[in-house]
Design a protein around this motif. Structure first.
Motif, PDB file in Angstrom:
ATOM      1  N   THR A 219      13.895  16.415  61.059  1.00 17.29           N
ATOM      2  CA  THR A 219      14.578  15.861  62.233  1.00 17.29           C
ATOM      3  C   THR A 219      14.465  16.769  63.457  1.00 17.29           C
ATOM      4  OG1 THR A 219      16.662  16.822  61.453  1.00 17.29           O
ATOM      5  CG2 THR A 219      16.218  14.530  60.848  1.00 17.29           C
ATOM      6  N   ASP A 220      13.819  17.929  63.307  1.00 20.74           N
ATOM      7  CA  ASP A 220      13.686  18.878  64.410  1.00 20.74           C
ATOM      8  C   ASP A 220      12.210  19.081  64.777  1.00 20.74           C
ATOM      9  OD1 ASP A 220      16.469  19.424  64.480  1.00 20.74           O
ATOM     10  OD2 ASP A 220      16.243  20.809  62.793  1.00 20.74           O
ATOM     11  N   SER A 221      11.963  19.355  66.058  1.00 22.42           N
ATOM     12  CA  SER A 221      10.608  19.692  66.547  1.00 22.42           C
ATOM     13  C   SER A 221       9.576  18.654  66.089  1.00 22.42           C
ATOM     14  CB  SER A 221      10.201  21.088  66.052  1.00 22.42           C
ATOM     15  OG  SER A 221      11.157  22.058  66.435  1.00 22.42           O
ATOM     16  N   LEU A 222       9.928  17.391  66.228  1.00 23.70           N
ATOM     17  CA  LEU A 222       9.098  16.340  65.647  1.00 23.70           C
ATOM     18  C   LEU A 222       7.708  16.260  66.265  1.00 23.70           C
ATOM     19  CD1 LEU A 222      11.808  13.564  65.244  1.00 23.70           C
ATOM     20  CD2 LEU A 222      10.872  15.070  63.491  1.00 23.70           C
ATOM     21  N   HIS A 223       7.602  16.470  67.576  1.00 24.22           N
ATOM     22  CA  HIS A 223       6.286  16.360  68.208  1.00 24.22           C
ATOM     23  C   HIS A 223       5.339  17.453  67.711  1.00 24.22           C
ATOM     24  CE1 HIS A 223       7.155  13.055  70.917  1.00 24.22           C
ATOM     25  NE2 HIS A 223       8.333  13.610  71.165  1.00 24.22           N
ATOM     26  N   LYS A 224       5.900  18.572  67.271  1.00 18.97           N
ATOM     27  CA  LYS A 224       5.083  19.649  66.719  1.00 18.97           C
ATOM     28  C   LYS A 224       4.420  19.228  65.413  1.00 18.97           C
ATOM     29  CE  LYS A 224       5.474  24.443  65.084  1.00 18.97           C
ATOM     30  NZ  LYS A 224       6.385  25.608  64.927  1.00 18.97           N
ATOM     31  N   TYR A 225       5.126  18.410  64.629  1.00 21.26           N
ATOM     32  CA  TYR A 225       4.642  18.037  63.306  1.00 21.26           C
ATOM     33  C   TYR A 225       4.095  16.613  63.232  1.00 21.26           C
ATOM     34  CZ  TYR A 225       7.195  22.278  62.214  1.00 21.26           C
ATOM     35  OH  TYR A 225       7.643  23.582  62.201  1.00 21.26           O
ATOM     36  N   SER A 226       4.211  15.875  64.322  1.00 23.68           N
ATOM     37  CA  SER A 226       3.711  14.503  64.337  1.00 23.68           C
ATOM     38  C   SER A 226       2.192  14.477  64.253  1.00 23.68           C
ATOM     39  CB  SER A 226       4.173  13.794  65.611  1.00 23.68           C
ATOM     40  OG  SER A 226       3.634  12.489  65.692  1.00 23.68           O
ATOM     41  N   ARG A 227       1.669  13.436  63.614  1.00 20.88           N
ATOM     42  CA  ARG A 227       0.229  13.271  63.468  1.00 20.88           C
ATOM     43  C   ARG A 227      -0.285  12.171  64.392  1.00 20.88           C
ATOM     44  NH1 ARG A 227      -0.386  12.952  56.864  1.00 20.88           N
ATOM     45  NH2 ARG A 227       0.455  15.042  56.369  1.00 20.88           N
TER      46      ARG A 227
ATOM     47  N   LYS B 153      24.188   9.068  55.928  1.00 20.40           N
ATOM     48  CA  LYS B 153      23.935   9.598  57.262  1.00 20.40           C
ATOM     49  C   LYS B 153      22.986   8.681  58.015  1.00 20.40           C
ATOM     50  CE  LYS B 153      22.391  13.830  59.605  1.00 20.40           C
ATOM     51  NZ  LYS B 153      21.891  15.223  59.422  1.00 20.40           N
ATOM     52  N   MET B 154      23.165   8.602  59.317  1.00 22.44           N
ATOM     53  CA  MET B 154      22.302   7.802  60.173  1.00 22.44           C
ATOM     54  C   MET B 154      21.225   8.695  60.788  1.00 22.44           C
ATOM     55  SD  MET B 154      23.870   4.857  59.872  1.00 22.44           S
ATOM     56  CE  MET B 154      23.836   3.690  61.239  1.00 22.44           C
ATOM     57  N   TYR B 155      20.047   8.109  60.982  1.00 20.70           N
ATOM     58  CA  TYR B 155      18.920   8.860  61.526  1.00 20.70           C
ATOM     59  C   TYR B 155      18.281   8.087  62.672  1.00 20.70           C
ATOM     60  CZ  TYR B 155      19.331  11.690  57.310  1.00 20.70           C
ATOM     61  OH  TYR B 155      19.802  12.518  56.311  1.00 20.70           O
ATOM     62  N   GLY B 156      17.939   8.811  63.736  1.00 25.88           N
ATOM     63  CA  GLY B 156      17.229   8.227  64.864  1.00 25.88           C
ATOM     64  C   GLY B 156      15.757   8.561  64.784  1.00 25.88           C
ATOM     65  N   ASP B 157      15.374   9.712  65.359  1.00 23.45           N
ATOM     66  CA  ASP B 157      13.986  10.162  65.290  1.00 23.45           C
ATOM     67  C   ASP B 157      13.817  11.062  64.072  1.00 23.45           C
ATOM     68  OD1 ASP B 157      13.721   8.806  67.627  1.00 23.45           O
ATOM     69  OD2 ASP B 157      13.224  10.541  68.863  1.00 23.45           O
ATOM     70  N   PHE B 158      12.729  10.879  63.343  1.00 28.06           N
ATOM     71  CA  PHE B 158      12.508  11.659  62.125  1.00 28.06           C
ATOM     72  C   PHE B 158      11.075  11.475  61.630  1.00 28.06           C
ATOM     73  CE2 PHE B 158      14.059   7.478  60.853  1.00 28.06           C
ATOM     74  CZ  PHE B 158      13.112   7.082  59.925  1.00 28.06           C
ATOM     75  N   ILE B 159      10.707  12.353  60.699  1.00 27.07           N
ATOM     76  CA  ILE B 159       9.505  12.182  59.882  1.00 27.07           C
ATOM     77  C   ILE B 159       9.966  12.177  58.432  1.00 27.07           C
ATOM     78  CG2 ILE B 159       7.266  13.131  59.208  1.00 27.07           C
ATOM     79  CD1 ILE B 159       7.156  14.490  61.983  1.00 27.07           C
ATOM     80  N   LEU B 160       9.574  11.160  57.695  1.00 30.52           N
ATOM     81  CA  LEU B 160      10.019  10.968  56.315  1.00 30.52           C
ATOM     82  C   LEU B 160       8.810  10.942  55.386  1.00 30.52           C
ATOM     83  CD1 LEU B 160      12.354  10.005  54.289  1.00 30.52           C
ATOM     84  CD2 LEU B 160      11.588   7.679  54.855  1.00 30.52           C
TER      85      LEU B 160
END
Length: 441
Positions: free
Chosen positions: A201-209, A60-67
């Motif tokens: 892959t969802d709600s990334l700004h909520k979980y971004s540091r 699968k391809m990914y664009g925006d994410f937290i890994l």
């Protein structure tokens, strides 16, 4: 006391596993022939002699994410985690390329720095981040967190902020686990182990540091290895320094605009504009390697010219020089014109040599990369990493092409040893950025 015994707050982020702990379902191998196996709920990568870099890639391809993931690496190995990476038939015979979050157990200790695999090299080394360098644990498990949101990439190693990169080269791609090739004098059979691989892959700004690390910004700038290899920026992304009108002493007062790190030639009716006109570098170049990102609008026409001598054309119209054509092939009538059918299509040597029709052109509104190499009269045109044509200046075959083209009336057309680089104003809205050159003599 009860509150003190409650422990850490529960992680409620919508994590999804990328590895099921039992199989390699959802993954595929590219590149070399290193061995990937599953053992004790982990993926084990084992080095093999006489094989290039190996990559176990997500299907699968990914664009925006937290890994997030954990790994343990042998102290003698080099490895990495590919993000937003690709394997394209036209690019270096399918070689895996893209951002890599480095795994580096050497004394250099750049683990969690960002390297551009098979492209520009180091973009965000950790030579100025001793805290991150010291966070790596030798012969033990290490934890990575990687955030890729828009043009911003951030990494942490064992919860210590590491890299902070702003770069817009690639928006999406696969994630991959690299087993680096080994030298002939090294014994095969060395392992790197990955586990607990998960992604949001969802709600990334909520979980971004947030990170205290100052960003490295590569838009209209060079990576550290590019500088070492002799590249120079031809445009600084902010001013008109280094450029002037092709028929002016200074930069045109109208017809061009600089906005948000992008250089625009403005629309003025679709013809060769008298409002702004072409712009050229103030310096001349002999042998060179040139790269320019460009974006067209529907029906647009423009070009990148080289070995330009503005003195050859004193009258109205475009300055004369060899031209890497920029065109909306699907909508502009010039695509069917030219000395040879198709010789005015995008990436062609304008009016002389047609570019490979299988070229990987992105359409209006998307960025493309033009790449020209001219050395000892041998010239190559590339589009988005694919070589689309080659020719030899001053050769009998080249001179025959010129003799049967619109350039026949210009003596020694395209044969100057040095000349300006030109961006063409053809009256259509076209955008440019990341304009850089590597002089080869």
């Amino acid at each position: 006391m009860l509150m003190g015994c409650a422990g850490e707050p529960k992680d409620t982020a919508p994590w999804k596993p990328l590895f099921d702990g039992e199989t390699l379902n959802g993954w595929t191998q590219m590149g070399g022939e290193a061995i990937y196996t599953v053992k004790d709920n982990a993926i084990v990568g084992t080095t093999v002699s006489n094989t290039p870099n190996s990559f176990l890639t997500t299907e699968k391809m990914y664009g925006d994410f937290i890994l997030e993931l954990e790994y343990k690496v042998d102290s003698s190995m080099n490895s990495g985690i590919q993000i937003r990476s690709n394997s394209l038939p036209h690019y270096r015979n399918g070689r895996v390329h893209g951002y890599q979050v480095e795994i580096d157990p050497s004394d250099r200790a750049w683990s969690a720095g960002i390297f551009d695999e098979a492209r520009r090299g180091w973009l965000n080394p950790l030579d100025n981040n001793p805290a991150a360098q010291q966070a790596f644990k030798q012969n033990d498990w290490n934890h990575y967190r990687v955030e890729a949101i828009g043009d911003t990439l951030k990494t942490w190693i064992n919860d210590v902020p590491a890299a902070h990169l702003i770069d817009d080269r690639t928006a999406s791609g696969f994630i991959a686990l690299q087993v680096h090739s080994i030298r002939a004098d090294k014994e095969p059979g060395t392992d790197i182990i990955w586990k607990n691989i998960r992604i949001i892959t969802d709600s990334l700004h909520k979980y971004s540091r947030n990170t205290p690390v100052a960003p490295i910004i590569t838009k209209n700038d060079l990576g550290s290895q590019e500088r070492e290899r002799g590249w120079k920026m031809l445009w600084d992304g902010e001013t008109t320094q280094g450029w002037r009108g092709a028929k002016l002493d200074g930069f045109p007062e109208q017809g061009w605009e600089i906005k948000d790190g992008v250089l625009y030639v403005l629309a003025s009716g679709g013809g060769e504009s008298e409002a702004g006109g072409d712009i050229i570098t103030t310096e001349k170049y002999g042998d060179f390697e040139l790269m320019v990102d460009f974006k067209i609008t529907e029906g647009a026409n423009s070009g990148i010219k080289y070995y330009v001598d503005p003195e050859l054309n004193k009258g109205p119209g475009s300055s004369i020089g060899l031209e890497y054509q920029i065109l909306d092939d699907a909508r502009h009538p010039d695509a069917k014109e030219g000395n040879h059918e198709g010789s005015r299509t995008v990436a062609s040597l304008y009016d002389l040599i047609k570019a490979d029709p299988n070229k990987p052109m992105n359409g209006p509104g998307e960025w493309n990369t033009a790449h020209i190499i001219s050395k000892e009269n041998k010239v190559e045109h590339y589009l988005n990493g694919m070589k689309v044509l080659e020719y030899e200046r001053k050769s009998p075959a080249y001179r025959e092409l010129v003799a049967n083209s619109k350039y026949v009336d210009w003596p020694n057309f395209g044969e100057s040893d040095r000349g300006h680089i030109l961006l063409q104003d053809h009256g259509d809205l076209v955008a440019f950025k990341n304009i850089k050159i590597k002089p080869l003599n």
